[in-house]
Write a protein that holds these residues in place. Structure first.
Motif: not given
Lengths: 228, 228
Positions: A51-52, A72, A74-75, A105, A107
């Motif tokens: 994800l990052d 990050q 919240y999703t 997701v 960011y």
DNA sequence: TCAAAAGTGTTGCATCTACACCCATGG
DNA sequence: CCATGGGTGTAGATGCAACACTTTTGA
């Protein structure tokens, strides 16, 4: 189901807090004038990236990415979040599976606007900085995403004094204070502000002052290197 | 790619902070003794449910779920997070696509242990409460998930005084203090603690005292209804 | 010399910490 | 009447908010 990453890029132009948005023109289904869809930058997660990494990739399309603050926060997983008609019409233009549910997701990132290069990105759209207090209607649930990012950013701004991430490398304390005032939407006391900033040691004074200003030149500061 | 939700359920048994884990026995691939796999409760996201709903569903398998504190805290998306051999072997037992990459959204929850019913859940495994300071090696990246949940929970415990969510409906301030002391791992001053709890008005005194204790009976409190 | 922003300390008030004794109950 | 934890107030220290004048520069 697909997974995406959306990035809320905050920038500061000495007057306003801004958010970077992407604009894409597309033909409306009803054959009238082209419509403009506005959204946050983001992309589907690739099979082999974290994800990052995905967030960094999206960011890299847009900025020079040196030392950028990225977090990050919240999703968002509402089952209907990309199923709205207005969004579907637009999604079909560039998504292999526009009908699929997408979990995203979120960011947020703090960008020195000088690092921003408005290159035509692979998102194939125009980018623009928009005043955070004047955000138009965005695709999907992106307005919610911005709201939440802003909320969290405000908290972290006061908790961690990370505001200088939005300023050029060299900045004055007045610039920094001004930034805080705009983001938090309240006036701050100059002396207290400076005490506060200087006790947490995120910044360090340079041996250099402002030049060519029509008043007493201010001390310049830079972020302190956290390493070491 | 699949999406799952994993829940870190915290519980408190008057002595220790605990986390609920699921144990499943399975044959090792090398035909030796059965192995035990331990993991957090969690499940794949269903096509039509939101992330919050999924977390609630997982929780409902395990607890009575009245007024349970539940909070999304982070999303874990390392591309290899379920690809480890030891995990694959086990996943094959119950996943349609065990080889698929899974992104998981972490929730943490505060559970009154009295509300916990150790029914055989659809996870088809045994559940057990484990001391948070003595967590065994878990499947996937679940140890990381617990660490992060604990970290965030600690912060929110002091910021929002939500500790009573772990206690029975009626509790004394000493119980609550004891809980804080164990979770934060430091002694607190009784008078200051009580002042602090009572000024934020999350709790309200009942017209009732402890009974049958061999000392002065303590005032009982309950959480204040936030509604109204 | 004027305008404009930079820079700098102190005081009062509110908040937090540290601390010790009496109370109610059951055994 | 003894043991056990329950319950309570204050004083000193610390941290935060409010506040005004002098300095440096360019024009």
């Amino acid at each position: 189901m697909d997974i995406s990453v959306d990035c809320v890029l905050f920038g500061f132009d000495e007057k306003k807090l801004k958010v970077l948005l992407i604009e894409q023109r597309h033909a409306g289904s009803d054959r009238k004038l082209p419509k403009i869809q506005t959204a946050l930058p983001g992309d589907l997660l690739k099979e082999k990236e974290s994800l990052d990494e995905c967030a960094k990739r999206v960011l890299k399309e847009l900025t020079s990415l040196k030392g950028i603050y990225l977090k990050q926060f919240y999703t968002f997983g509402d089952p209907k979040r990309v199923q709205d008609l207005k969004d579907q019409e637009w999604l079909r233009l560039f998504r292999a599976h526009p009908e699929r549910r997408v979990i995203t997701v979120g960011y947020y990132s703090l960008v020195k606007m000088e690092d921003f290069t408005p290159k035509a990105s692979s998102f194939a759209g125009k980018t623009k900085w928009v005043d955070v207090y004047n955000i138009p209607e965005l695709a999907f649930d992106h307005n919610d995403i911005v709201d939440r990012a802003l909320d969290i950013f405000r908290h972290e701004l006061v908790a961690d004094n990370i505001g200088f991430e939005l300023l050029p490398e060299k900045f004055t304390l007045s610039q920094l204070q001004h930034l805080h005032e705009i983001i938090l939407d309240k006036k701050l006391d100059k002396r207290n502000f400076r005490k506060n900033i200087l006790k947490g040691d995120h910044v360090t004074a340079l041996e250099e002052k402002q030049q060519g200003v029509l008043h007493k030149p201010a001390q310049l500061y830079k972020r302190k290197n956290k390493s070491k």
